[in-house]
Design a protein around this motif. Sequence first.
Motif, PDB file in Angstrom:
ATOM      1  N   VAL A  76       0.859  -1.184   0.000  1.00 36.45           N
ATOM      2  CA  VAL A  76       0.000   0.000   0.000  1.00 36.45           C
ATOM      3  C   VAL A  76       0.894   1.233   0.000  1.00 36.45           C
ATOM      4  CG1 VAL A  76      -1.850   1.244   1.160  1.00 36.45           C
ATOM      5  CG2 VAL A  76      -1.732  -1.258   1.342  1.00 36.45           C
ATOM      6  N   SER A  77       0.775   2.066  -1.029  1.00 34.53           N
ATOM      7  CA  SER A  77       1.514   3.318  -1.073  1.00 34.53           C
ATOM      8  C   SER A  77       0.572   4.453  -0.686  1.00 34.53           C
ATOM      9  CB  SER A  77       2.073   3.571  -2.480  1.00 34.53           C
ATOM     10  OG  SER A  77       2.972   2.543  -2.838  1.00 34.53           O
ATOM     11  N   VAL A  78       0.949   5.231   0.318  1.00 33.21           N
ATOM     12  CA  VAL A  78       0.079   6.274   0.867  1.00 33.21           C
ATOM     13  C   VAL A  78       0.764   7.629   0.763  1.00 33.21           C
ATOM     14  CG1 VAL A  78      -1.226   7.039   2.889  1.00 33.21           C
ATOM     15  CG2 VAL A  78      -0.837   4.582   2.518  1.00 33.21           C
ATOM     16  N   SER A 129       4.530  10.827   2.886  1.00 32.76           N
ATOM     17  CA  SER A 129       4.286   9.562   2.200  1.00 32.76           C
ATOM     18  C   SER A 129       4.898   8.418   2.996  1.00 32.76           C
ATOM     19  CB  SER A 129       4.863   9.592   0.780  1.00 32.76           C
ATOM     20  OG  SER A 129       6.259   9.767   0.806  1.00 32.76           O
ATOM     21  N   ARG A 137       4.697   3.694   3.253  1.00 34.26           N
ATOM     22  CA  ARG A 137       4.184   2.442   2.726  1.00 34.26           C
ATOM     23  C   ARG A 137       3.521   1.649   3.841  1.00 34.26           C
ATOM     24  NH1 ARG A 137       8.806   0.197  -1.508  1.00 34.26           N
ATOM     25  NH2 ARG A 137       8.584   1.908  -3.040  1.00 34.26           N
ATOM     26  N   GLU A 184      -6.952   1.899  -6.401  1.00 32.84           N
ATOM     27  CA  GLU A 184      -6.669   3.249  -5.923  1.00 32.84           C
ATOM     28  C   GLU A 184      -7.854   3.776  -5.121  1.00 32.84           C
ATOM     29  OE1 GLU A 184      -5.116   6.181  -8.536  1.00 32.84           O
ATOM     30  OE2 GLU A 184      -3.662   4.806  -9.474  1.00 32.84           O
ATOM     31  N   LYS A 242      -4.125   9.832  -0.713  1.00 36.82           N
ATOM     32  CA  LYS A 242      -4.177   8.991  -1.899  1.00 36.82           C
ATOM     33  C   LYS A 242      -3.516   7.658  -1.585  1.00 36.82           C
ATOM     34  CE  LYS A 242      -4.088  12.891  -5.131  1.00 36.82           C
ATOM     35  NZ  LYS A 242      -3.358  13.542  -6.248  1.00 36.82           N
ATOM     36  N   VAL A 243      -4.209   6.585  -1.928  1.00 41.89           N
ATOM     37  CA  VAL A 243      -3.742   5.243  -1.593  1.00 41.89           C
ATOM     38  C   VAL A 243      -3.721   4.380  -2.845  1.00 41.89           C
ATOM     39  CG1 VAL A 243      -4.154   3.204  -0.167  1.00 41.89           C
ATOM     40  CG2 VAL A 243      -4.766   5.467   0.706  1.00 41.89           C
TER      41      VAL A 243
END
Length: 254
Positions: free
Chosen positions: A25-27, A37, A39, A212, A226-227
């Motif tokens: 998961v990139s946040v 940001s 992860r 997303e 944003k994920v």
Amino acid sequence: MSCGRILKNVSVNEPSYENMSVKRVSVSVEAQGKSHSFRASYRIKRDSVIQINAQKATIPVGKLEITPDTFRAVYYIDKEYYEGALNYLSKRMGMDIGFDMFEAIFTNQLFSFRNNPKDRDFRDFHCVIDDGMYRISSMKDRKLRKVIRKEEKLERYRNRFDEEHLIRQDIYVDPNRFVIRKLVFNDIDYNRTMSLDFSHFEMIDGRWFPEEIRLKYTGKENYEVKVKLSRISFDQPESFNFRIPSKYKQILLN
């Protein structure tokens, strides 16, 4: 198409699982003019537990466990862990958020914001076409305008649903795939809004699932999250151990 038919089609297309995991998961967070940001990863045992792990670059930052009644959070940097009832998070966010809401958002599934059991089947919700999608709302547009204009109407409507303050929920449904594309919560009393947009759907184990998610909150403070999700799986062997280091300082939150 009627509300009942739309909701039935959405339910049919929801992921069926006992447990699920998202390994990557990139946040990214935009708040008060600053960007952050990190992860993460998360796993869910249906109706039982949600566990989230977060890291910055390759360094573990913390982890969170949510159950229907409680939550536990470990913060590695300060060597602390927090425990409390789940309603503590609701108080901090100013909204009555339960386990079912967290679970539904993480799995792109239907839920009613209202706690009243009679509203679990969406009997009081209304359906219109909006922006090329079906919009299912807990309050009609005309009723909303009337309620906002007159304080006594707002109070009567609030008492009808036994709510401390009034929140309208909108569910946007894709008319082709019958998946949830957007959720909007409009807190009328406190003039704040939270929206969740789901996009980039991919077929996973025979079900469409978003890769997303974008969360936007507007109120006294504004922020956007944003994920991006990847390595999504259902019903694979998962361990739900949640170990807390013995020397970490405990902080109870009420």
